[in-house]
Design a protein around this motif. Structure first.
Motif, mmCIF file in Angstrom:
data_model
loop_
_atom_site.group_PDB
_atom_site.id
_atom_site.type_symbol
_atom_site.label_atom_id
_atom_site.label_comp_id
_atom_site.label_asym_id
_atom_site.label_seq_id
_atom_site.Cartn_x
_atom_site.Cartn_y
_atom_site.Cartn_z
ATOM 1 N N VAL A 55 0.848 -1.185 0.000
ATOM 2 C CA VAL A 55 0.000 0.000 0.000
ATOM 3 C C VAL A 55 0.886 1.239 0.000
ATOM 4 O O VAL A 55 1.946 1.278 0.629
ATOM 5 C CB VAL A 55 -0.950 -0.017 1.209
ATOM 6 C CG1 VAL A 55 -1.719 1.296 1.338
ATOM 7 C CG2 VAL A 55 -1.923 -1.197 1.083
ATOM 8 N N GLU A 56 0.424 2.229 -0.688
ATOM 9 C CA GLU A 56 1.193 3.441 -0.955
ATOM 10 C C GLU A 56 1.721 4.139 0.289
ATOM 11 O O GLU A 56 1.247 3.922 1.412
ATOM 12 C CB GLU A 56 0.305 4.433 -1.707
ATOM 13 C CG GLU A 56 -0.877 4.913 -0.884
ATOM 14 C CD GLU A 56 -1.977 5.494 -1.748
ATOM 15 O OE1 GLU A 56 -2.045 6.737 -1.841
ATOM 16 O OE2 GLU A 56 -2.749 4.708 -2.322
ATOM 17 N N CYS A 57 2.656 5.029 0.050
ATOM 18 C CA CYS A 57 3.242 5.885 1.076
ATOM 19 C C CYS A 57 2.146 6.579 1.885
ATOM 20 O O CYS A 57 1.334 7.314 1.329
ATOM 21 C CB CYS A 57 4.121 6.926 0.389
ATOM 22 S SG CYS A 57 4.941 8.040 1.495
ATOM 23 N N GLN A 99 3.740 1.275 3.300
ATOM 24 C CA GLN A 99 4.909 2.147 3.352
ATOM 25 C C GLN A 99 4.553 3.388 4.155
ATOM 26 O O GLN A 99 3.506 3.998 3.923
ATOM 27 C CB GLN A 99 5.326 2.535 1.935
ATOM 28 C CG GLN A 99 6.616 3.330 1.846
ATOM 29 C CD GLN A 99 6.871 3.827 0.438
ATOM 30 O OE1 GLN A 99 6.143 4.682 -0.075
ATOM 31 N NE2 GLN A 99 7.901 3.298 -0.204
ATOM 32 N N ILE A 100 5.411 3.758 5.111
ATOM 33 C CA ILE A 100 5.166 4.950 5.920
ATOM 34 C C ILE A 100 6.239 5.984 5.620
ATOM 35 O O ILE A 100 7.389 5.653 5.355
ATOM 36 C CB ILE A 100 5.101 4.621 7.421
ATOM 37 C CG1 ILE A 100 6.377 3.946 7.918
ATOM 38 C CG2 ILE A 100 3.893 3.741 7.705
ATOM 39 C CD1 ILE A 100 6.411 3.720 9.435
ATOM 40 N N GLU A 159 7.192 -0.947 5.454
ATOM 41 C CA GLU A 159 8.330 -0.350 4.752
ATOM 42 C C GLU A 159 8.484 1.103 5.162
ATOM 43 O O GLU A 159 7.518 1.874 5.143
ATOM 44 C CB GLU A 159 8.158 -0.444 3.231
ATOM 45 C CG GLU A 159 9.306 0.217 2.462
ATOM 46 C CD GLU A 159 9.318 -0.100 0.984
ATOM 47 O OE1 GLU A 159 9.783 -1.200 0.624
ATOM 48 O OE2 GLU A 159 8.868 0.753 0.184
ATOM 49 N N ILE A 160 9.704 1.491 5.515
ATOM 50 C CA ILE A 160 10.050 2.876 5.805
ATOM 51 C C ILE A 160 10.557 3.515 4.514
ATOM 52 O O ILE A 160 11.459 2.988 3.862
ATOM 53 C CB ILE A 160 11.139 2.949 6.895
ATOM 54 C CG1 ILE A 160 10.629 2.352 8.211
ATOM 55 C CG2 ILE A 160 11.600 4.392 7.103
ATOM 56 C CD1 ILE A 160 11.726 2.115 9.234
ATOM 57 N N PHE A 210 11.043 -3.529 5.685
ATOM 58 C CA PHE A 210 11.760 -3.095 4.496
ATOM 59 C C PHE A 210 12.113 -1.616 4.651
ATOM 60 O O PHE A 210 11.446 -0.872 5.371
ATOM 61 C CB PHE A 210 10.901 -3.226 3.235
ATOM 62 C CG PHE A 210 10.476 -4.618 2.850
ATOM 63 C CD1 PHE A 210 10.852 -5.742 3.578
ATOM 64 C CD2 PHE A 210 9.658 -4.801 1.723
ATOM 65 C CE1 PHE A 210 10.443 -7.014 3.208
ATOM 66 C CE2 PHE A 210 9.250 -6.068 1.335
ATOM 67 C CZ PHE A 210 9.639 -7.179 2.081
ATOM 68 N N VAL A 211 13.145 -1.185 3.931
ATOM 69 C CA VAL A 211 13.451 0.236 3.793
ATOM 70 C C VAL A 211 13.707 0.513 2.318
ATOM 71 O O VAL A 211 14.480 -0.197 1.674
ATOM 72 C CB VAL A 211 14.684 0.653 4.628
ATOM 73 C CG1 VAL A 211 15.042 2.122 4.358
ATOM 74 C CG2 VAL A 211 14.430 0.441 6.120
#
Length: 339
Positions: A55-57, A99-100, A159-160, A210-211
């Motif tokens: 999912v998007e940022c 993703q954040i 994910e960062i 994840f990054v």
């Protein structure tokens, strides 16, 4: 190889195909809350056969949105919608990640924007305010709280976002970070903010982490690929499970692109830092994806635009490779074996 399972911690993906996180700018009410668009868009790619939908940022604070239409994860009011979305995706056959991020100086919002240093992205754009130490500590806490909400929403992967010229990337790069304190100057000091974000996130999140990085900043004064290999090795030591390797976005420059133009970066980090990587960047052809995996250049294939145009790319890939997939019951009658 593309349809072989991949295990990260306690999560096993059914294949190596990942829907790359791509902002949809679909929150017309500016609430950051999941909309019908998201509930249709993301499960469709899960039904289409990918192993992991990212999912998007999603912004950790309203000030950190790329646009007022971004998804948010800054408040508890977001959790219910995200949880329902995650459930829809998993029920449709894929694992799900989120993703954040914080957009930093690239935030397109009313009011002040912030960055490591008071340098605008390009001429004519808003000049960001330089973050104080207290403000940095607050943002680190906001990433931590976002991770707790992602866990409460039952995502499989977190994910960062440390790429594309957004806040964490701005701290990492000497082009955008001209601080004279403990967050600027040396490579180690510039890594400090990301280090603190990872440490804080891991107090709430124990699943696959994840990054995403931009391993080519397209500026001669920016980080080298060797710097990103070093950063990636540090992240591996901290417990990051995979580096999602992208490029660009830090400065106002558009590189020439071609299929797989970022794959050498993923290859270099995977083999230089001995850490799993995801490859992304105009990967379109099935044979190309297979070559990347078979030659140990990356562990997962992240598809962006290709999945926007063709949500069922995985089905076509399986047909081409002679792999018979387990389709959703409603689609199962349509499968045609490769002649």
């Amino acid at each position: 190889m593309l349809f072989s399972p991949y295990t990260i911690k306690d999560l096993t993906l059914k294949n190596r195909i990942v829907m790359s996180p791509m902002s949809m700018y679909a929150c017309e009410d500016e609430s950051g809350i999941v909309q019908d668009w998201h509930r249709i868009h993301y499960p469709a790619r899960a039904i289409g056969g990918v192993g992991l939908v990212m999912v998007e940022c999603s912004a950790v604070t309203p000030q950190g949105r790329m646009s007022p239409q971004d998804l948010g994860i800054w408040g508890n009011e977001h959790t219910e919608g995200l949880k329902k979305l995650a459930s829809l995706i998993k029920d449709s056959g894929a694992a799900v990640g989120i993703q954040i991020c914080h957009a930093g100086r690239k935030a397109k919002i009313d009011g002040p924007i912030v960055a490591p240093s008071a340098i605008p992205f390009k001429e004519g754009e808003k000049t960001p305010e330089e973050l104080s130490i207290d403000q940095i500590n607050t943002i680190v806490q906001e990433f931590k709280e976002a991770a707790a909400r992602a866990k409460a929403a039952e995502f499989d992967v977190l994910e960062i976002h440390a790429a594309h010229g957004y806040l964490i990337n701005e701290f990492l790069s000497p082009v955008t970070n001209q601080r004279q304190d403990e967050y600027g100057g040396t490579v180690e000091n510039r890594f400090r903010f990301l280090k603190e974000v990872i440490e804080s996130v891991k107090t709430e999140w124990d699943g696959p982490l994840f990054v995403r990085v931009s391993a080519d900043e397209f500026d001669p004064h920016g980080n080298s690929l060797d710097n990103y290999i070093y950063y990636s090795a540090l992240m591996k030591e901290m417990g990051v499970d995979l580096i999602d390797v992208s490029a660009g976005g830090l400065v106002n420059f558009r590189p020439k692109t071609y299929p797989g133009y970022q794959v050498p970066l993923a290859d270099a980090i995977r083999n230089g830092a001995n850490v799993p990587t995801g490859a992304v960047g105009l990967i379109k052809q099935v044979g190309h994806a297979e070559e990347i995996l078979n030659n140990g250049r990356a562990d997962l294939i992240f598809l962006g635009r290709e999945l926007l145009w063709n949500p069922h790319w995985a089905y076509a890939a399986a047909q081409e490779l002679g792999v018979e997939l387990e389709l959703p019951q409603s689609y199962s009658w349509s499968w045609i074996k490769k002649l």
